[in-house]
Design a protein around this motif. Structure first.
Motif, PDB file in Angstrom:
ATOM      1  N   ALA A 128       0.800  -1.217   0.000  1.00  0.00           N
ATOM      2  CA  ALA A 128       0.000   0.000   0.000  1.00  0.00           C
ATOM      3  C   ALA A 128       0.839   1.277   0.000  1.00  0.00           C
ATOM      4  O   ALA A 128       0.289   2.359   0.014  1.00  0.00           O
ATOM      5  N   ALA A 129       2.174   1.187  -0.014  1.00  0.00           N
ATOM      6  CA  ALA A 129       3.014   2.376   0.018  1.00  0.00           C
ATOM      7  C   ALA A 129       2.824   3.197  -1.254  1.00  0.00           C
ATOM      8  O   ALA A 129       2.461   2.673  -2.288  1.00  0.00           O
ATOM      9  N   SER A 130       3.089   4.492  -1.161  1.00  0.00           N
ATOM     10  CA  SER A 130       2.942   5.378  -2.312  1.00  0.00           C
ATOM     11  C   SER A 130       4.266   6.038  -2.644  1.00  0.00           C
ATOM     12  O   SER A 130       5.015   6.445  -1.763  1.00  0.00           O
ATOM     13  N   ARG A 131       4.518   6.170  -3.943  1.00  0.00           N
ATOM     14  CA  ARG A 131       5.680   6.918  -4.393  1.00  0.00           C
ATOM     15  C   ARG A 131       5.355   8.401  -4.268  1.00  0.00           C
ATOM     16  O   ARG A 131       4.208   8.807  -4.418  1.00  0.00           O
ATOM     17  N   LEU A 132       6.369   9.209  -4.000  1.00  0.00           N
ATOM     18  CA  LEU A 132       6.187  10.654  -3.892  1.00  0.00           C
ATOM     19  C   LEU A 132       6.667  11.321  -5.168  1.00  0.00           C
ATOM     20  O   LEU A 132       7.754  11.030  -5.651  1.00  0.00           O
ATOM     21  N   PHE A 133       5.846  12.217  -5.706  1.00  0.00           N
ATOM     22  CA  PHE A 133       6.199  12.941  -6.927  1.00  0.00           C
ATOM     23  C   PHE A 133       5.931  14.423  -6.734  1.00  0.00           C
ATOM     24  O   PHE A 133       4.803  14.830  -6.469  1.00  0.00           O
ATOM     25  N   ALA A 134       6.965  15.240  -6.886  1.00  0.00           N
ATOM     26  CA  ALA A 134       6.787  16.693  -6.851  1.00  0.00           C
ATOM     27  C   ALA A 134       6.066  17.163  -8.111  1.00  0.00           C
ATOM     28  O   ALA A 134       5.475  18.234  -8.118  1.00  0.00           O
ATOM     29  N   GLN A 135       6.126  16.363  -9.164  1.00  0.00           N
ATOM     30  CA  GLN A 135       5.505  16.645 -10.457  1.00  0.00           C
ATOM     31  C   GLN A 135       6.000  17.948 -11.074  1.00  0.00           C
ATOM     32  O   GLN A 135       5.232  18.706 -11.649  1.00  0.00           O
ATOM     33  N   HIS A 136       7.289  18.201 -10.932  1.00  0.00           N
ATOM     34  CA  HIS A 136       7.906  19.329 -11.633  1.00  0.00           C
ATOM     35  C   HIS A 136       8.217  18.850 -13.044  1.00  0.00           C
ATOM     36  O   HIS A 136       7.365  18.915 -13.907  1.00  0.00           O
ATOM     37  N   VAL A 137       9.414  18.368 -13.240  1.00  0.00           N
ATOM     38  CA  VAL A 137       9.806  17.734 -14.497  1.00  0.00           C
ATOM     39  C   VAL A 137      10.601  16.489 -14.138  1.00  0.00           C
ATOM     40  O   VAL A 137      11.240  16.435 -13.085  1.00  0.00           O
ATOM     41  N   PRO A 138      10.567  15.464 -14.978  1.00  0.00           N
ATOM     42  CA  PRO A 138      11.265  14.221 -14.648  1.00  0.00           C
ATOM     43  C   PRO A 138      12.784  14.402 -14.600  1.00  0.00           C
ATOM     44  O   PRO A 138      13.345  15.244 -15.299  1.00  0.00           O
ATOM     45  N   PHE A 139      13.411  13.588 -13.774  1.00  0.00           N
ATOM     46  CA  PHE A 139      14.865  13.484 -13.795  1.00  0.00           C
ATOM     47  C   PHE A 139      15.245  12.667 -15.018  1.00  0.00           C
ATOM     48  O   PHE A 139      14.523  11.755 -15.410  1.00  0.00           O
ATOM     49  N   ALA A 140      16.392  12.982 -15.617  1.00  0.00           N
ATOM     50  CA  ALA A 140      16.841  12.279 -16.816  1.00  0.00           C
ATOM     51  C   ALA A 140      18.324  11.945 -16.696  1.00  0.00           C
ATOM     52  O   ALA A 140      19.171  12.690 -17.185  1.00  0.00           O
ATOM     53  N   PRO A 141      18.636  10.837 -16.043  1.00  0.00           N
ATOM     54  CA  PRO A 141      20.045  10.455 -15.943  1.00  0.00           C
ATOM     55  C   PRO A 141      20.579  10.057 -17.317  1.00  0.00           C
ATOM     56  O   PRO A 141      19.839   9.559 -18.161  1.00  0.00           O
ATOM     57  N   THR A 142      21.857  10.285 -17.517  1.00  0.00           N
ATOM     58  CA  THR A 142      22.491   9.836 -18.752  1.00  0.00           C
ATOM     59  C   THR A 142      22.902   8.368 -18.589  1.00  0.00           C
ATOM     60  O   THR A 142      22.981   7.846 -17.462  1.00  0.00           O
ATOM     61  N   ARG A 143      23.174   7.719 -19.680  1.00  0.00           N
ATOM     62  CA  ARG A 143      23.662   6.333 -19.634  1.00  0.00           C
ATOM     63  C   ARG A 143      24.968   6.277 -18.840  1.00  0.00           C
ATOM     64  O   ARG A 143      25.190   5.362 -18.049  1.00  0.00           O
ATOM     65  N   SER A 144      25.823   7.274 -19.007  1.00  0.00           N
ATOM     66  CA  SER A 144      27.096   7.339 -18.292  1.00  0.00           C
ATOM     67  C   SER A 144      26.877   7.472 -16.778  1.00  0.00           C
ATOM     68  O   SER A 144      27.554   6.813 -15.989  1.00  0.00           O
ATOM     69  N   GLN A 145      25.938   8.327 -16.364  1.00  0.00           N
ATOM     70  CA  GLN A 145      25.631   8.474 -14.941  1.00  0.00           C
ATOM     71  C   GLN A 145      25.131   7.149 -14.359  1.00  0.00           C
ATOM     72  O   GLN A 145      25.508   6.773 -13.248  1.00  0.00           O
ATOM     73  N   CYS A 146      24.273   6.465 -15.110  1.00  0.00           N
ATOM     74  CA  CYS A 146      23.744   5.179 -14.637  1.00  0.00           C
ATOM     75  C   CYS A 146      24.851   4.138 -14.524  1.00  0.00           C
ATOM     76  O   CYS A 146      24.921   3.383 -13.554  1.00  0.00           O
ATOM     77  N   PHE A 147      25.754   4.107 -15.506  1.00  0.00           N
ATOM     78  CA  PHE A 147      26.873   3.170 -15.477  1.00  0.00           C
ATOM     79  C   PHE A 147      27.785   3.474 -14.288  1.00  0.00           C
ATOM     80  O   PHE A 147      28.200   2.564 -13.557  1.00  0.00           O
ATOM     81  N   ASP A 148      28.100   4.757 -14.061  1.00  0.00           N
ATOM     82  CA  ASP A 148      28.956   5.138 -12.930  1.00  0.00           C
ATOM     83  C   ASP A 148      28.312   4.756 -11.599  1.00  0.00           C
ATOM     84  O   ASP A 148      28.983   4.279 -10.686  1.00  0.00           O
ATOM     85  N   ALA A 149      27.006   4.966 -11.486  1.00  0.00           N
ATOM     86  CA  ALA A 149      26.294   4.599 -10.252  1.00  0.00           C
ATOM     87  C   ALA A 149      26.320   3.087 -10.052  1.00  0.00           C
ATOM     88  O   ALA A 149      26.527   2.612  -8.925  1.00  0.00           O
ATOM     89  N   ALA A 150      26.125   2.325 -11.132  1.00  0.00           N
ATOM     90  CA  ALA A 150      26.171   0.866 -11.036  1.00  0.00           C
ATOM     91  C   ALA A 150      27.538   0.402 -10.546  1.00  0.00           C
ATOM     92  O   ALA A 150      27.652  -0.479  -9.688  1.00  0.00           O
TER      93      ALA A 150
END
Length: 185
Positions: A7-29
């Motif tokens: 029953a948990a809910s995600r929180l959304f400010a509903q401004h604009v979506p975040f858009a990580p780059t492929r490089s940012q995702c790879f570095d985080a991984a």
């Protein structure tokens, strides 16, 4: 197939979506994989939760020199932004997944919205664990409303995230802050 209501809910400010780059995702991984080195028991395999967890799970498995596998879990009705999760997660474990796991199984997804997906996949895999084996969860993102956070994550967000492996977003997006460290509960 496993289904887990949540029953948990995600929180959304509903401004604009975040858009990580492929490089940012790879570095985080890579940083997340580094953070689990030396885990006891040692990481014996990495399981990407399809479809979003596949992209970050592959480089984690490569970095950890561990076998890669995948499972499918679904609960979103569609790919539209800012939708709440249903909490009803369907897990499909195909026949290519090993019958037994030892060591630490690292479950990976792109985002932990409520924690329901990790809970459902963990429940589906629990009967396959050898004595002393463990499951650890990791996500690139954790939504601020996530009731059961993963064991590791890179960014905490309060808005929708558009991943580079998804259908392109045709509106404004916001960049991510630089990644400083991996978080854990």
């Amino acid at each position: 197939m496993t289904s887990t209501p949540d029953a948990a809910s995600r929180l959304f400010a509903q401004h604009v979506p975040f858009a990580p780059t492929r490089s940012q995702c790879f570095d985080a991984a890579r940083l997340i994989a580094e953070s689990v080195l030396g885990s006891e028991p040692e990481v014996s395999c990495v399981i990407g939760i399809a479809s979003g967890g596949i992209e970050p799970a592959r480089p984690m498995a490569d970095y950890l020199k561990a076998p890669f596998h995948s499972v499918t879990a679904k609960h979103n009705r569609c790919d539209a932004p800012w939708q709440q999760a249903t909490g009803d997660v369907e897990v499909l474990v195909d026949d290519t997944l090993p019958d037994r796991f030892g060591g630490t199984v690292l479950l990976v997804d792109d985002i932990a919205g409520t924690g329901a997906t990790f809970s459902a996949v963990t429940a589906a895999l629990t009967g396959r664990l050898d004595d002393g084996a463990a499951i650890m969860s990791a996500a690139l993102f954790r939504n601020r409303g996530c009731a059961r956070p993963p064991d590791r994550w890179a960014w905490t967000v309060d808005d929708w995230v558009v991943f580079p492996w998804e259908r392109p977003h045709h509106g404004l997006t916001q960049p991510l802050p630089p990644l400083r460290r991996v978080s854990a509960p």
